[in-house]
Write an enzyme that holds these catalytic residues in place. Structure first.
Site, PDB file in Angstrom:
ATOM      1  N   LYS A   1       0.887  -1.110   0.066  1.00 27.99           N
ATOM      2  CA  LYS A   1      -0.072   0.067  -0.154  1.00 27.99           C
ATOM      3  C   LYS A   1       0.776   1.158   0.071  1.00 27.99           C
ATOM      4  O   LYS A   1       0.646   2.274  -0.710  1.00 27.99           O
ATOM      5  CB  LYS A   1      -0.948   0.141   1.051  1.00 27.99           C
ATOM      6  CG  LYS A   1      -0.295   0.009   2.445  1.00 27.99           C
ATOM      7  CD  LYS A   1      -1.414   0.038   3.631  1.00 27.99           C
ATOM      8  CE  LYS A   1      -0.625  -0.340   4.746  1.00 27.99           C
ATOM      9  NZ  LYS A   1      -1.358  -0.565   5.982  1.00 27.99           N
ATOM     10  N   THR A   2       2.104   1.194   0.784  1.00 26.86           N
ATOM     11  CA  THR A   2       2.937   2.667   0.616  1.00 26.86           C
ATOM     12  C   THR A   2       3.434   2.715  -0.682  1.00 26.86           C
ATOM     13  O   THR A   2       3.645   3.972  -1.361  1.00 26.86           O
ATOM     14  CB  THR A   2       4.139   2.376   1.640  1.00 26.86           C
ATOM     15  OG1 THR A   2       3.488   1.640   2.842  1.00 26.86           O
ATOM     16  CG2 THR A   2       4.390   3.530   2.017  1.00 26.86           C
TER      17      THR A   2
ATOM     18  N   ASP B   1      -2.376   7.946   4.680  1.00 26.56           N
ATOM     19  CA  ASP B   1      -1.910   6.624   4.813  1.00 26.56           C
ATOM     20  C   ASP B   1      -2.604   6.155   6.126  1.00 26.56           C
ATOM     21  O   ASP B   1      -2.738   7.038   6.996  1.00 26.56           O
ATOM     22  CB  ASP B   1      -0.423   6.609   4.814  1.00 26.56           C
ATOM     23  CG  ASP B   1       0.284   5.227   4.742  1.00 26.56           C
ATOM     24  OD1 ASP B   1      -0.525   4.281   4.435  1.00 26.56           O
ATOM     25  OD2 ASP B   1       1.494   5.064   5.035  1.00 26.56           O
ATOM     26  N   GLU B   2      -2.627   5.012   6.237  1.00 26.67           N
ATOM     27  CA  GLU B   2      -3.268   4.286   7.397  1.00 26.67           C
ATOM     28  C   GLU B   2      -4.754   4.892   7.687  1.00 26.67           C
ATOM     29  O   GLU B   2      -5.055   5.369   8.982  1.00 26.67           O
ATOM     30  CB  GLU B   2      -2.237   4.514   8.645  1.00 26.67           C
ATOM     31  CG  GLU B   2      -0.918   3.878   8.451  1.00 26.67           C
ATOM     32  CD  GLU B   2      -1.016   2.330   8.524  1.00 26.67           C
ATOM     33  OE1 GLU B   2      -1.667   1.489   8.508  1.00 26.67           O
ATOM     34  OE2 GLU B   2       0.273   1.665   8.392  1.00 26.67           O
TER      35      GLU B   2
ATOM     36  N   GLN C   1      -6.443  -3.806  10.270  1.00 28.41           N
ATOM     37  CA  GLN C   1      -5.136  -3.281  11.196  1.00 28.41           C
ATOM     38  C   GLN C   1      -5.478  -2.275  12.016  1.00 28.41           C
ATOM     39  O   GLN C   1      -4.617  -1.736  12.568  1.00 28.41           O
ATOM     40  CB  GLN C   1      -4.210  -3.194  10.426  1.00 28.41           C
ATOM     41  CG  GLN C   1      -3.773  -4.595   9.561  1.00 28.41           C
ATOM     42  CD  GLN C   1      -2.288  -4.296   9.068  1.00 28.41           C
ATOM     43  OE1 GLN C   1      -1.274  -4.032   9.404  1.00 28.41           O
ATOM     44  NE2 GLN C   1      -2.416  -4.486   7.454  1.00 28.41           N
TER      45      GLN C   1
ATOM     46  N   ARG D   1       2.827 -10.279  10.367  1.00 22.75           N
ATOM     47  CA  ARG D   1       4.200  -9.560  10.361  1.00 22.75           C
ATOM     48  C   ARG D   1       5.297 -10.564   9.686  1.00 22.75           C
ATOM     49  O   ARG D   1       6.322 -10.398   9.271  1.00 22.75           O
ATOM     50  CB  ARG D   1       4.846  -9.252  11.668  1.00 22.75           C
ATOM     51  CG  ARG D   1       3.974  -8.177  12.337  1.00 22.75           C
ATOM     52  CD  ARG D   1       3.696  -6.801  11.764  1.00 22.75           C
ATOM     53  NE  ARG D   1       2.482  -7.056  10.633  1.00 22.75           N
ATOM     54  CZ  ARG D   1       2.227  -6.421   9.821  1.00 22.75           C
ATOM     55  NH1 ARG D   1       2.993  -5.372   9.245  1.00 22.75           N
ATOM     56  NH2 ARG D   1       1.114  -6.266   9.204  1.00 22.75           N
TER      57      ARG D   1
END
Length: 752
Positions: A45-46, A230-231, A265, A611
């Site tokens: 996504k980044t 973002d996020e 998340q 992770r």
DNA sequence: AGATGTACCATTTTT
DNA sequence: TGGTACATCT
């Protein structure tokens, strides 16, 4: 201007787009109107966000200053800046790329006077806030036992997170409002007189600016043609309202807002993050396009399957189906252990064995639910000499010595900074106690002057006791000289001078505690960091927003951190210890937030699982020393929620040895430890866990009865409380133990 | 003002 | 159990 870094030739727009998968590409190219990119863990996504930004620039749709790109952490902001610089071939200085708070601060500085502040306002940190609130409560004669400053601060912050004046809190919080509104108002007044804001205010004042000043709203709506976030699942209501003001036209149509996030998340609900923001995106921004990134590039099939199966139990989600073309890999290992100590030993041994097989320590992480759980592992790792690092301790700027040094600099550059003055006036010890400080405070209030000026006046009139008077006169003399040097002396030199002349460095040099040397190191580091700024003002402005320690030890180390700290990171092998009810999911979260809390805990488990690239080792201990007494722990419900086909359960031999017929382990499980090539594998299925967990002792123990425990041996029941027993063991002292874990002494041989 | 003792409590944490 | 915030002593 060319940046000092050599930046490779910017790739063409086509080249950038080519390397994306179709979904990523769709997200990058949907430039008109609002877009929500629902991106699962490990889907890039980044990459999408930065490429999109570069794409906007390279297609000439907007200039750098017409784009705002917002992140939550400085680390994420820095990474984005680096990538954008690489993609576009331009340095990103001065662009609106940064954290919510840093961008909000920048805008607020420009228009501070419209909310009654000077543009030199200081940003308070948690420490200052707490001290301020404590002062207020004391001045109001509030019993700080019953109303601790922490609690008041938490409530004020919650109100601010919501972006509404506290007068408008929901009805069910009316009681709270009645109790705390007064303090909120005094606190805000004090902030104003101190020309200070807290973190929440940065956004709140921005909201006020846009809501109350039509010209500014127009200016910024016009200015920001594209906003990228973002996020997004971590935004609070104030941030959401800010984005709305900037990106929603008066006719209700939405402009070019692109938010990237993963509802699965969202793990910061407890500090104001509103998962509803992402769930409601389509309704909030009419005509929104939703793009799902579902191809995972990080994890194996088993890991992805386990994580997906677990998170599917949540109801608050938009839903994504992650898939991967990478291999299945190994199933998740679930290991049952006797107690915390053997769990730490197990993890240590496993890490050593992985290391022998060639996995680098930097590719191994141990993720725990809460900070206190790291201790056990640290002790074990230290004793076996395993290099490790704990991530997420106190950060550079929060360290005492750094805060002290910065406080000195703050008073020197702004004499009105009362909070900083208070911090340093008796540091190093100058004999200024509460009484003397009170005197200065009194005078300051009486004459409506800052504390520095009050001190000067008292000294001028010959106040204080002779001894204190001499020291304080000396201090003031130094202070005036430092201030005089401010314009001409380079700020790094000035800082060295101040730390020297104030005897602050001497204070740490004379201290014999083991960490004193490290503190002096940190002070040197501070001066290094300052060198990057042109002026002291520039440095101070940034310090409260962006200071971080750079930690680059050359050696390979295993990482130890909380699940929260692990968000955004990835490792080959991830250990997830302490998967026990009450610990994870945390009892308090469940008690305080019920199902909502449970779902957030489950998301935390999901974050932990995702992770890992290759292997996951989950463990839980049956007994644990909590707050000094032994507590029985049952496996986390999350263990049973992992799809069975993706897990491989193993229990320490003797783990479920019990007089209960259903769980008497097979003989080979008991004795197989000796067989190195065929590790013990008791036949306990995941379903079996639930039953193991619910197992109750059918025997009612009585005070004084002799019992036997697998680990602690023989003992006498000292106290009974339903299923919980307190037993005085012959050799290990008093322990609290669940009845299911002991047997009457006369049946001991049968059980073992 | 500083040292010593004692009661109390015990997630997650960025900016 | 271990850390910390506050009270009490010197």
């Amino acid at each position: 201007m060319q940046s000092a870094l050599s930046i490779p030739q910017a790739p063409s727009d086509a080249e950038i787009l080519e390397s994306l998968n179709p979904a990523q590409r769709e997200a990058v190219e949907a430039l008109d109107g609002p877009v929500l990119v629902l991106a699962g863990a490990g889907t890039g996504k980044t990459r999408v966000l930065t490429t999109r930004l570069a794409h906007i620039l390279l297609t000439g749709r907007a200039s750098p200053f017409q784009i705002m790109a917002v992140t939550f952490t400085n680390k994420a902001a820095r990474e984005m800046q680096e990538r954008v610089a690489r993609l576009t071939g331009q340095p990103t200085e001065g662009w609106f790329l940064g954290t919510f708070h840093s961008i909000a601060a920048r805008i607020l500085r420009k228009h501070a006077e419209r909310v009654g502040l000077k543009s030199t306002f200081t940003i308070l940190d948690a420490d200052d806030q707490l001290r301020l609130i404590k002062q207020i409560l004391e001045a109001e004669n509030v019993d700080t036992k019953r109303t601790p400053p922490r609690m008041v601060l938490a409530i004020i912050e919650r109100w601010k997170d919501r972006g509404l004046p506290p007068e408008k809190v929901p009805a069910d919080e009316a009681a709270e409002q009645g109790r705390f509104l007064k303090f909120y108002r005094i606190y805000q007044d004090r902030l104003k007189t101190l020309n200070a804001v807290d973190f929440g205010d940065l956004l709140l004042h921005n909201l006020t600016l846009l809501q109350n000043h039509a010209d500014l709203l127009q200016e910024y709506q016009h200015r920001f043609r594209y906003i990228l976030v973002d996020e997004y699942q971590d935004t609070n209501v104030a941030q959401y309202l800010w984005l709305r003001l900037l990106m929603l036209n008066s006719d209700g149509s939405a402009r070019n807002l692109c938010c990237v996030g993963d509802e699965d998340q969202s793990i910061y609900g407890w500090r104001g993050a509103e998962i509803g923001n992402i769930l409601r995106f389509e309704r909030d921004f009419p005509g929104a396009k939703i793009v799902r990134l579902e191809e995972n590039y990080r994890s194996t099939g088993h890991i992805l399957g386990a994580a997906s199966g677990l998170i599917a139990r949540n109801s608050s989600r938009l839903g994504k189906t992650l898939w991967t073309t990478s291999e299945e890999g190994a199933p998740l290992r679930v290991q049952s252990l006797w107690d915390g100590e053997s769990e730490a030993r197990f993890v240590g041994d496993e890490i050593e064995s992985l290391q022998r097989k060639g996995t680098g320590l930097s590719q191994i992480a141990v993720l725990v639910r809460a900070g206190f759980q790291t201790r056990e592992f640290e002790e074990r790792f230290l004793s076996i000499g395993l290099p490790y690092r704990v991530i997420g301790g106190p950060r550079f700027y929060e360290r005492q010595e750094i805060r002290d040094a910065v406080a000195y600099l703050r008073v020197i550059s702004v004499p009105e900074d009362d909070l900083a003055f208070e911090r340093i006036i008796n540091l190093p010890k100058r004999g200024v106690g509460t009484a003397s400080l009170q005197l200065i405070h009194q005078r300051a209030r009486q004459d409506s002057v800052p504390l520095t000026e009050a001190l000067r006046r008292i000294l001028g009139e010959g106040g204080f006791t002779p001894k204190l008077r001499t020291t304080l006169q000396g201090f003031l003399m130094h202070y005036d000289r430092w201030r005089a040097r401010l314009p001409d002396m380079p700020h790094t030199e000035l800082t060295e001078l101040v730390l020297e002349e104030s005897s602050y460095t001497a204070m740490w040099q004379n201290e014999k505690t083991p960490d004193a040397a490290g503190r002096l190191e940190n002070l040197k580091e501070l001066i290094n960091a300052m060198a990057e700024f042109d002026t002291l003002q520039g440095f101070l402005e940034h310090v409260s927003l962006v200071m971080e320690a750079h930690k680059d030890t050359g050696t390979e180390q295993a990482s130890l951190m909380t699940l929260h700290a692990a968000k955004g990171l990835e490792f080959d092998v991830v250990f997830l210890p302490g998967w026990e009810e009450e610990i994870f999911p945390s009892r308090r979260t469940l008690e305080e937030n019920g199902v909502k809390g449970l779902e957030e805990e489950r998301r935390l488990a999901y974050v932990g699982l995702t992770r890992a690239r290759k292997r996951i080792i989950i463990s839980h201990a049956a007994n644990r020393l909590v707050h000094g007494s032994w507590t029985h722990a049952i496996p986390s419900r999350f263990v049973a929620e992992l799809p069975e086909k993706h897990v491989d359960v193993q229990a320490e031999p003797g783990m479920f040895a019990s007089h209960h017929p259903e769980f008497r382990p097979s003989r080979h499980a008991e004795f197989a430890t000796a067989d190195f090539h065929h590790p013990p594998r008791p036949q306990i299925t995941v379903e079996g866990y639930a039953r193991v967990v619910e197992r109750k002792s059918e025997h009612r123990f009585r005070k004084g009865e002799r019992v036997f425990h697998q680990k602690f041996g023989y003992g006498t029941v000292a106290l009974t409380d339903g299923d919980k027993l307190e037993i005085e063991f012959d050799h290990s002292g008093a322990k609290k133990v669940m009845a299911g874990f002991v047997v009457p002494a006369d049946k001991a041989s049968e059980a073992s």
